[in-house]
Scaffold this active site. Structure first.
Site, short mmCIF file in Angstrom:
data_model
loop_
_atom_site.label_atom_id
_atom_site.label_comp_id
_atom_site.label_asym_id
_atom_site.label_seq_id
_atom_site.Cartn_x
_atom_site.Cartn_y
_atom_site.Cartn_z
N ILE A 514 -0.48 -2.31 -1.83
CA ILE A 514 -1.24 -3.57 -1.93
C ILE A 514 -2.67 -3.37 -1.41
O ILE A 514 -3.60 -4.02 -1.86
CB ILE A 514 -0.48 -4.70 -1.18
N GLU A 540 18.57 10.38 13.96
CA GLU A 540 19.71 9.49 14.33
C GLU A 540 20.73 9.41 13.21
O GLU A 540 21.26 8.34 12.90
CB GLU A 540 19.21 8.08 14.69
#
Ligand SMILES: Cc1cc2nc3c(=O)[nH]c(=O)nc-3n(C[C@H](O)[C@H](O)[C@H](O)COP(=O)(O)OP(=O)(O)OC[C@H]3O[C@@H](n4cnc5c(N)ncnc54)[C@H](O)[C@@H]3O)c2cc1C
Length: 560
Positions: A514, A540
């Protein structure tokens, strides 16, 4: 968005979603039949169906997010006399898009999923499903939702946190805006270590002790976990910066969960109050150059020595390993490799803190620990280190769990990682909120072909999708945190980690897009958000490992 009966829309959405869940369950049963050997789901057979497993895990995570978002919207709808319609509007759009995504996957591979076109068409083509999907997916509707999102400057309605958690959100949110955000850009561009200007106040605010019970010097009421509090704080700090604040909780979170699960009483009494104070800071050293996703394989050797253990070998990606004074190190204490994960133990390794990109810790007996920070494209502020242990001595009392902890290190690591996963989902949500806010404000300001880009249909549709995904990830994270506080939610924590981290990549990409060329400039914060978001699906629990080895395996085993 006006004139819509949201009670009916939410009911329709729930029904369509349930039909889709039925198809996913059928596909899981099909997969189970294909992977059974001697009555048990066989790992090798699951690996032969990785694509189907991955797609079902992602579909399940999306449907679960949709369920949570529908529940949230229903709570907002029934709470107030004049409820805010936006959460229901976003929930309906989200459900419609999730159902179409899942249908697309099933349709593409009927042989792999065992679900035929006739079944998918029957679910999506019923008059009730059509009455819901067609208006929700129409371009004009998505445009009107996006216009509403832009007009409200990104306010997605009440978050329904109670008083206690709202207070935490406000306190740490202010800190993120006033202290973290102004420093974040310089830390990123100059690859600095997080300064005391951020660390010292966070120590005072008790941030390092959020997951530690009061009786061990933390902020958590004894006997009552507060995962939700921890993730609300994480989200706010990550909004300020992922690398310079939002990831500070990860390490004490993993370490304290591992200590609480496996530590002796003396270890808990000694270490937890120190970790809670943020003195010393801590780091986690599990990954090795040849073993990342395959944690059970780690090779760093721990051999018995007079009064303790000698560590030899390499670790990598140990984030904050320089600044930390305490490392949680997974090592192989049992030389018999056939023991696999049962040959691993966990050590609490003390070292002096260093702000540098390189450090060396010599010991009197000749042992040595050296570290070198790995240059990265983002996630700067903590520095992630390669570590080399060379006859590095660790006293016997620093083996987690004492004698009883020998061979238990893998299980302690897993206990720590469950907290790390939900915490990483919250990091993704905070990062998305920052990117979303920038996208909305830039879209309103930037004029192209004589109109603000926020006035164009395509921009509005992007904003509608961003809003729906963000709200879904946020509410799913909160709900899974509540489940974890009640002793469940392990699998859901993996699902929300998978979903929120993938979404953060897309959302930060769109926020950058954008901004056009300005988005690619280093001086625009959205370029940092984009680079930072990329790491979330790697650590993780890498996306594929979580999808295949945790979510899909559990779903297939549970399937009828
Ligand atoms: C910035 C950063 C910070 C980190 N911080 C820490 C830290 O503090 N402490 C720590 O211990 N570690 C840390 N890590 C390491 C991180 O946890 C690992 O990178 C992660 O577990 C993946 O391991 P790997 O890099 O060895 O990738 P690999 O295991 O080599 O995987 C490579 C790719 O293969 C995919 N893959 C793996 N297995 C399969 C399979 N069976 N089928 C199909 N695909 C598969 C993976 O999903 C991945 O996409 C950090 C990493 C990064 C990038």
């Amino acid at each position: 968005m006006t004139g819509i009966d949201y009670q009916q829309t939410l009911r329709q959405a729930a029904a369509v979603l349930e039909d889709m869940r039925g198809l996913i369950d059928a596909a899981l049963s099909h997969l189970k039949a294909a992977t059974l050997v001697d009555g048990r789901v066989a790992a090798a057979q699951l690996d032969a169906h990785q694509l189907a497993c991955y797609e079902l895990a992602v579909s399940w995570a999306e449907c679960t997010a949709a369920d949570f978002l529908l529940k949230h919207a229903e709570r907002v709808r029934t709470r107030d006399a004049a409820p805010d319609p936006l959460p229901a509007g976003l929930a309906a759009v989200f459900c419609a898009e999730v159902v179409m995504n899942c249908a697309g996957r099933l349709r593409a591979r009927p042989r792999d999923f065992g679900v035929g076109e006739a079944q998918v068409s029957a679910a999506l083509g019923s008059p009730a499903a059509h009455a819901f999907l067609e208006p929700q997916l129409a371009a004009a509707h998505l445009e009107s939702v996006g216009a509403e999102v832009a007009a409200r400057a990104g306010d997605l309605g009440p978050d329904l946190l109670g008083e206690h958690h709202s207070m935490m959100r406000d306190t740490f949110g202010r800190f993120a805006d006033e202290v973290v955000a102004p420093l974040a850009e310089q830390i990123h561009r100059e690859d600095l270590i997080i300064p005391e200007a951020i660390l010292a106040p966070l120590r005072e605010m008790g941030m390092f002790g959020l997951s530690i019970p009061e009786s061990y010097g933390g902020l958590q009421e004894d006997g009552r976990e507060d995962t939700l509090g921890m993730i609300v704080v994480t989200e706010e700090l990550s909004r300020g910066s992922l690398g310079a604040a939002g990831s500070l909780i990860t390490r004490p979170e993993i370490l304290s969960r591992a200590l609480l699960k496996g530590g002796t009483e003396a270890q808990k009494q000694h270490w937890l109050p120190l970790v809670a104070q943020g003195e010393p800071l801590c780091a986690v050293a599990v990954t090795e150059p040849n073993y990342g996703s395959d944690v059970a394989g780690v090779r760093l050797r721990a051999t018995p020595a007079e009064g303790g253990w000698l560590l030899n070998g390499a670790k990598t990606w140990c984030t904050f390993g320089g600044k930390a004074g305490l490392l949680l190190v997974l090592a192989r204490t049992e030389p018999d490799l056939a023991l696999a994960h049962r040959g691993l133990s966990m050590f609490l390794v003390e070292k002096p803190a260093s702000d540098s990109h390189d450090f060396e810790v010599p010991q009197d007996g000749g042992g040595r620990l050296t570290g070198r920070a790995i240059a990265t494209i983002g996630y700067r502020g903590m520095h992630s280190f390669e570590l080399f242990f060379d006859d590095f001595f660790v006293p016997a009392e620093n083996m987690l769990g004492g004698d009883a902890g020998r061979g238990q290190g893998f299980y302690y690591a897993m206990a720590g990682f469950a907290g790390g996963r939900i915490q990483t989902a919250a990091r993704a949500v905070g990062l998305m909120r920052a990117a979303f806010a920038r996208a909305i404000s830039y879209a309103g300001e930037r004029v192209v072909f004589n109109h603000a880009i926020a006035d164009y249909q395509l921009t509005r549709v992007k904003l509608a999708r961003m809003a729906a995904l963000l709200l879904a990830c946020r509410q799913m994270t909160y709900e899974v945190a509540r489940q974890m506080d009640e002793g469940g939610g392990d699998m859901a924590a993996s699902a929300v980690k998978l979903f929120a981290c993938k979404t953060a990549e897309w959302l930060t990409r769109e926020a950058l897009q954008i901004h056009g060329g300005m988005g690619y400039a280093e001086e625009s914060p959205v370029s940092r958000y984009f680079a930072d978001a990329r790491v979330l699906s790697i650590f993780e629990g890498a996306e594929e490992t979580l999808a295949l080895k945790v979510i899909a395996r559990a779903l297939v085993e549970k399937a009828a």
